[in-house]
Design an enzyme around this catalytic site. Sequence first.
Site, mmCIF file in Angstrom:
data_model
loop_
_atom_site.group_PDB
_atom_site.id
_atom_site.type_symbol
_atom_site.label_atom_id
_atom_site.label_comp_id
_atom_site.label_asym_id
_atom_site.label_seq_id
_atom_site.Cartn_x
_atom_site.Cartn_y
_atom_site.Cartn_z
ATOM 1 N N PHE A 85 -5.626 1.649 2.811
ATOM 2 C CA PHE A 85 -5.874 0.825 1.634
ATOM 3 C C PHE A 85 -5.494 1.564 0.351
ATOM 4 C CE2 PHE A 85 -8.770 -1.106 -1.559
ATOM 5 C CZ PHE A 85 -8.303 -2.414 -1.479
ATOM 6 N N GLY A 122 -5.896 -0.871 9.524
ATOM 7 C CA GLY A 122 -5.906 -0.007 8.349
ATOM 8 C C GLY A 122 -7.305 0.456 8.010
ATOM 9 N N CYS A 123 -7.375 1.567 7.285
ATOM 10 C CA CYS A 123 -8.653 2.080 6.785
ATOM 11 C C CYS A 123 -8.434 2.487 5.332
ATOM 12 C CB CYS A 123 -9.172 3.226 7.650
ATOM 13 S SG CYS A 123 -8.103 4.681 7.684
ATOM 14 N N GLN A 124 -9.102 3.517 4.853
ATOM 15 C CA GLN A 124 -8.930 3.933 3.468
ATOM 16 C C GLN A 124 -7.666 4.773 3.287
ATOM 17 O OE1 GLN A 124 -10.623 2.795 0.915
ATOM 18 N NE2 GLN A 124 -9.457 3.992 -0.553
ATOM 19 N N GLY A 151 -5.782 6.158 6.380
ATOM 20 C CA GLY A 151 -4.969 6.195 7.590
ATOM 21 C C GLY A 151 -5.543 7.066 8.693
#
Length: 128
Positions: free
Chosen positions: A110, A81-83, A85
Amino acid sequence: MASIASSEAAVTVDVHAGRGLVDAGHKYLDVRTPEEFKRGHLQNAINVPYVFFTPQGKKKNPEFLEQVSLNCNKDDHIVVGCQSGARSITATEELLKFGFKNAKNMGGGFAAWVENGLPVKPLQEELY
């Protein structure tokens, strides 16, 4: 008839499925920057940035695969995951190409995790 995707095609799951996988024992690989990670993250998340934000713009972490390999085995089940996607889909595809067989992208990242009220490890105070 559906065509079969290449082995590098990343599977994307939504945040609820992502939470279920993490709760079931999948590792959560957070590919945001350390600064983003410090503002809040999933419990037990592993932080290995995929890119860094520099004055010259985004710069890919040249040691990304090496750093992930220090924290995860190629057979581990991993949710990436990141901020939002965007970075995580690219990072997941790279992991799959490198031989991580069980990496999945978490769509929405996130931001979607927080929007859905899912549990977050709160901001950590600096130790200095």
